[in-house]
Write a protein that holds these residues in place. Structure first.
Motif, short mmCIF file in Angstrom:
data_model
loop_
_atom_site.label_atom_id
_atom_site.label_comp_id
_atom_site.label_asym_id
_atom_site.label_seq_id
_atom_site.Cartn_x
_atom_site.Cartn_y
_atom_site.Cartn_z
N ALA A 1 116.98 24.08 65.17
CA ALA A 1 116.06 23.15 64.90
C ALA A 1 116.29 21.73 65.06
O ALA A 1 115.42 20.81 65.54
CB ALA A 1 116.06 23.40 63.40
N ARG A 2 117.74 21.44 65.13
CA ARG A 2 118.23 20.14 65.48
C ARG A 2 118.66 19.84 67.10
O ARG A 2 118.31 18.64 67.42
CB ARG A 2 119.70 19.77 64.70
CG ARG A 2 119.39 19.71 63.27
CD ARG A 2 118.33 18.74 62.75
NE ARG A 2 118.11 18.77 61.42
CZ ARG A 2 118.94 17.89 60.47
NH1 ARG A 2 119.52 16.93 60.95
NH2 ARG A 2 118.58 17.89 59.18
N GLY A 3 118.90 21.02 67.69
CA GLY A 3 119.11 20.90 69.16
C GLY A 3 118.41 21.57 69.86
O GLY A 3 118.47 21.54 71.15
N ALA A 4 117.64 22.56 69.56
CA ALA A 4 116.77 23.26 70.42
C ALA A 4 117.56 24.16 71.19
O ALA A 4 117.25 24.49 72.56
CB ALA A 4 115.72 22.60 71.13
N VAL A 5 118.58 24.68 70.96
CA VAL A 5 119.58 25.51 71.73
C VAL A 5 120.26 26.68 70.58
O VAL A 5 120.07 26.51 69.49
CB VAL A 5 120.94 24.71 72.38
CG1 VAL A 5 120.32 23.90 73.37
CG2 VAL A 5 121.66 24.11 71.22
N ALA A 6 120.84 27.64 71.40
CA ALA A 6 121.18 28.71 70.54
C ALA A 6 122.75 28.64 70.04
O ALA A 6 123.54 28.32 71.07
CB ALA A 6 121.07 30.11 71.60
N LEU A 7 123.19 28.93 69.33
CA LEU A 7 124.46 28.81 68.76
C LEU A 7 125.07 30.51 69.16
O LEU A 7 124.52 31.46 68.73
CB LEU A 7 124.82 28.76 67.18
CG LEU A 7 126.10 28.59 66.74
CD1 LEU A 7 127.06 27.46 67.34
CD2 LEU A 7 126.14 28.62 65.23
#
Length: 556
Positions: free
Chosen positions: A506-512
């Protein structure tokens, strides 16, 4: 406010303030020793420092020499700072041991710095001396401050205006320690700046601090400013604060302190402890400077809720921005003004855009102002429309990094400091948003690690200010690992990792890719409390962490 120290940017006012004016001061220094405060008037502190100079001179300290020191918050260390200067030496403040730093690593750090510095002497208090690596003595004579007490007095010959007087070695929250080379001219200008921020009254303030003297905020903001301006100073220790965070505001109440300083993390810990504290005398604190890390809006609200009933107003909190390369402070919220903030879209912010949103927006992040430029400071090339690297011109700038020409060329250019921090300016106020080296490039996207970490702080069970997002390569590309300390355990680690991954998206538009859960006090930190993000992955990959659990989100 009293006569400024810098005058025509001269060192003479600095030495006069720390010696002649202090010798007639009415106020006192109170240092925490053991289980009580050891007290002495400033005039006695000056006499004690002068009485150490003959021994230092016999040990080789004179004009042009350098003295390495690990500065602790002891009475002897305080006196030793002035004694080294009066003997003619330049004092280099080396990092205190950071949490999670192995003894051999610390030994290597100290010997590496000493090889670069070329000190005549290495000094610290006796207790710290006993735990220093023995190998250090192979490179430089190692002595305790106590060994110079009452050794005699010589005619003072402190460093001149533009000579080297102090080298501040950072503890390295993002990189190896750098030695910021400071002159008396820069220090004097900084003490003037701090007094203007405080709107301080010489002889009329009471300061209480636990910040380590090995940190610039502890040294220049909380020791030299009170010393030079005849403040009453109650100097506690970082160890006492760590053991009992409630002691910070307890001291403020007990001693009627009007001025203090600390970090966002420390304020959060104190506010949580302070909700049940009994501050019988109430709080008279009118300025609480918050620096060393970004200030969180929720922490400010928590602190007002906790301490407001005891007399502390929101206007007392003074978010500030500074760094050792500028001696200490660059900007600060004006005294008696409440902190201000903006609510921005975190994803847009990561893309370099400033988009204001409603507080309940899923991507909302609150960015707190670090205030206005201080006396003699100019912010260069800043924008109101997008984050840019913060560039500073200041009368307090260091001469560069001692013995490191490459880094000096990279960061000090034509009288301007390139800080490596990102921020923007609105209505004259600086809003820091992260560091250049906290910006991770993932699949072409820019991700501000600190923004992610701030969001993770809000997850139930996570210790606030105790997470670190790290990017690392495993041969197949960049992976994102989140290290998190938990308040308690056990937990549903998979569910918590998935909630964290949702925030990252949601905050970075990347996958953890991975979430590593740790016990309390596992993450490596500097003595001032900043997480050393650059050390997290090496510690984990070499087995130095003992995780509670590791959740591989990429594996499903």
């Amino acid at each position: 406010m009293g006569a400024p120290l810098s005058g025509a940017a001269s060192a003479s006012g600095l030495w006069e303030a720390l010696t002649d004016r202090a010798a007639t001061a009415r106020s006192a220094l109170h240092c925490w020793v053991g289980d009580r405060f050891d007290s002495a008037p400033w005039r006695q502190v000056v006499r004690d420092a002068q009485a150490m100079t003959a021994g230092l001179r016999r040990a080789g300290v004179r004009s042009g020499t350098r003295v390495a020191a690990v500065l602790t918050n002891t009475p002897h260390a305080v006196r030793g700072v002035l004694a080294v200067w009066l003997a003619g030496g330049a004092l280099a403040s080396l990092p205190a041991p950071a949490r999670g730093l192995a003894r051999d690593e610390y030994a290597g750090q100290l010997t590496g710095i000493c090889a670069q510095l070329g000190p005549t002497l290495f000094l610290t208090d006796q207790r710290t001396l006993d735990v220093l690596p023995a190998s250090l003595g192979e490179h430089v004579p190692v002595r305790s401050w106590e060994s110079f007490v009452d050794s005699g007095r010589v005619d003072p010959s402190p460093p001149g205006d533009d000579e080297l007087a102090f080298v501040q070695y950072s503890s390295g929250s993002t990189s190896a320690p750098k030695g910021c080379a400071l002159t008396p001219r820069a220090i004097a200008a900084q003490l003037d700046l701090v007094m203007s921020v405080l709107e301080g009254r010489p002889g009329g303030e009471v300061t209480a601090s636990w910040l380590p003297l090995s940190h610039d905020m502890g040294m220049f903001g909380c020791l030299l400013t009170p010393w030079a301006h005849d403040f009453e100073l109650w100097l506690s220790t970082p160890e006492r604060f760590t053991f009992s965070p409630r002691t910070w505001f307890g001291d403020l109440a007990e001693f009627g302190a009007t001025v203090t300083a600390g970090t966002n993390t420390a304020l959060h810990l104190s506010a949580r402890a302070g909700r049940s504290a009994r501050l019988g005398r109430g709080l008279r604190t009118r300025v609480c400077v918050l620096g060393a890390e970004r200030v969180d809006w929720d922490t400010l609200r928590l602190a007002v809720d906790a301490f407001g009933p005891h007399g502390l107003r929101a206007e007392a909190f003074t978010p500030a921005y500074g760094l050792a390369e500028a001696t200490l402070a660059v900007t600060a919220t004006p005294a008696a003004q409440a902190p201000r903030h903006l609510v921005l879209d975190a994803v847009a912010l990561a893309d370099g855009e400033l988009v204001e949103v409603a507080p309940d927006d899923p991507a909302a992040t609150r960015v707190v102002s670090a205030g206005l430029p201080g006396r003699g400071v100019e912010l260069v090339g800043m924008s109101a429309d997008a984050p840019r690297e913060i560039q500073v011109r200041s009368a307090s700038l260091a001469e560069g990094y001692l013995g490191d020409e490459r880094r000096t060329r990279e960061h000090f250019r034509d009288g301007t400091l390139l800080t490596g921090d990102l921020g923007f300016v609105r209505d004259g106020h600086l809003y820091p948003v992260g560091r250049v080296d906290d910006v991770l490039s993932v699949a072409g996207r820019k991700v501000h690690a600190r923004e992610i970490e701030s969001a993770v702080d809000g997850l139930d069970g996570v210790r606030r200010g105790c997470s670190a997002l790290v990017g690392h390569y495993d041969g197949g590309g960049l992976r994102l690992t989140l290290f998190v300390e938990l308040r308690r355990g056990p937990a549903d680690y998979r569910a918590l990792a998935e909630r964290a991954a949702g925030l990252v998206m949601a905050r970075g538009a990347v996958a953890l890719d991975e979430c590593v859960f740790l016990e309390r006090n596992s993450l490596p930190r500097t003595p001032s409390g900043k997480i050393q993000r650059h050390r997290c992955w090496p510690l984990f990959s070499t087995g130095r962490f003992t995780p509670l659990a590791t959740v591989d989100l990429a594996a499903g």
